[in-house]
Design an enzyme around this catalytic site. Sequence first.
Site, PDB file in Angstrom:
ATOM      1  CB  SER A   1      24.249 -10.603   4.615  1.00  0.00           C
ATOM      2  OG  SER A   1      25.455  -9.894   4.404  1.00  0.00           O
TER       3      SER A   1
ATOM      4  CE1 TYR B   1      26.873 -15.641   4.253  1.00  0.00           C
ATOM      5  CE2 TYR B   1      27.623 -13.528   3.400  1.00  0.00           C
ATOM      6  CZ  TYR B   1      26.954 -14.258   4.358  1.00  0.00           C
ATOM      7  OH  TYR B   1      26.360 -13.620   5.416  1.00  0.00           O
TER       8      TYR B   1
END
Length: 287
Positions: free
Chosen positions: A131, A144
């Site tokens: 990501s 995260y």
Amino acid sequence: MSTSTALVTGAGRGIGRAVAVRLAHSGWRVYGGVRTDVAAEQLAAESDLITPVELDVTVPEHLTALDRVLPERLDALVNNAGVAVGGPVETLSRADMRTQFEVNLIGPLAVTRAVLPRLRRARGRVVFISSINGRVSFPFTGIYNASKYATEAVADCLRVELRPFGVQVGLVEPGVIDTDPWHEMDELIDGLEAGLEPEHRELYAPQFAGERRLIGRIRTNAKPPERVAAAVERQLTRRRVRPRTLVGADARLVLGMKVLLPARGLDAVWARSTSAPVRGARPRVLS
């Protein structure tokens, strides 16, 4: 010429499903990791070249069972399975942190280890779905971010360690993608805020309000998961795998901001976007 084979984790929905379907439509034999019978049925209906496989990356028995399902040679592994644990870092429990790293880092590495003999035989490829959060750390997604930073570090290491065996390793780094979690984000934010201790709820109320506004803006530019699937297919078919592939103009913009702005400048951008108190403001103290 033999059919290329791929194992795609987290193929029950979103990016993983889009990757599995795209590869199958391009003639790959795809083994799609799913966690429910319903997801298995829906995935199998997409193509005769897709074989659903029960696979929760945190369950050792599922990894062992891969030996009974996968062919002796595997051309590609797409490590896509993942979750996002949100909320202010100080409010996260040890269980939250363990879950985040078990699913996003430890599980994918366990899958990779389990199928490496097959990848060596085929001189195959490993693609990690990371990501932009693996390059830039955003507020309210601290753990995260950490799991994706760690994924990138391990991928960099594996890229060198597996090079002598002809196994290539790359990362795909999407920005905002139009998947179910983004459609459920409002309810998720509400749930996170409601689950906080009262003192934390009061402290972080302005940031939660800012998060809601920010999510409303950026969600309108979310890209379809097929964009990520196309990037994965390119990684699996090009002569040499790229170490990193960004997906989406938003991902490129954010990375550009990190490169061009000093750390405190980027901090100020995030603080403004989430209504966090700025430098010089008096801290809020609960009585």
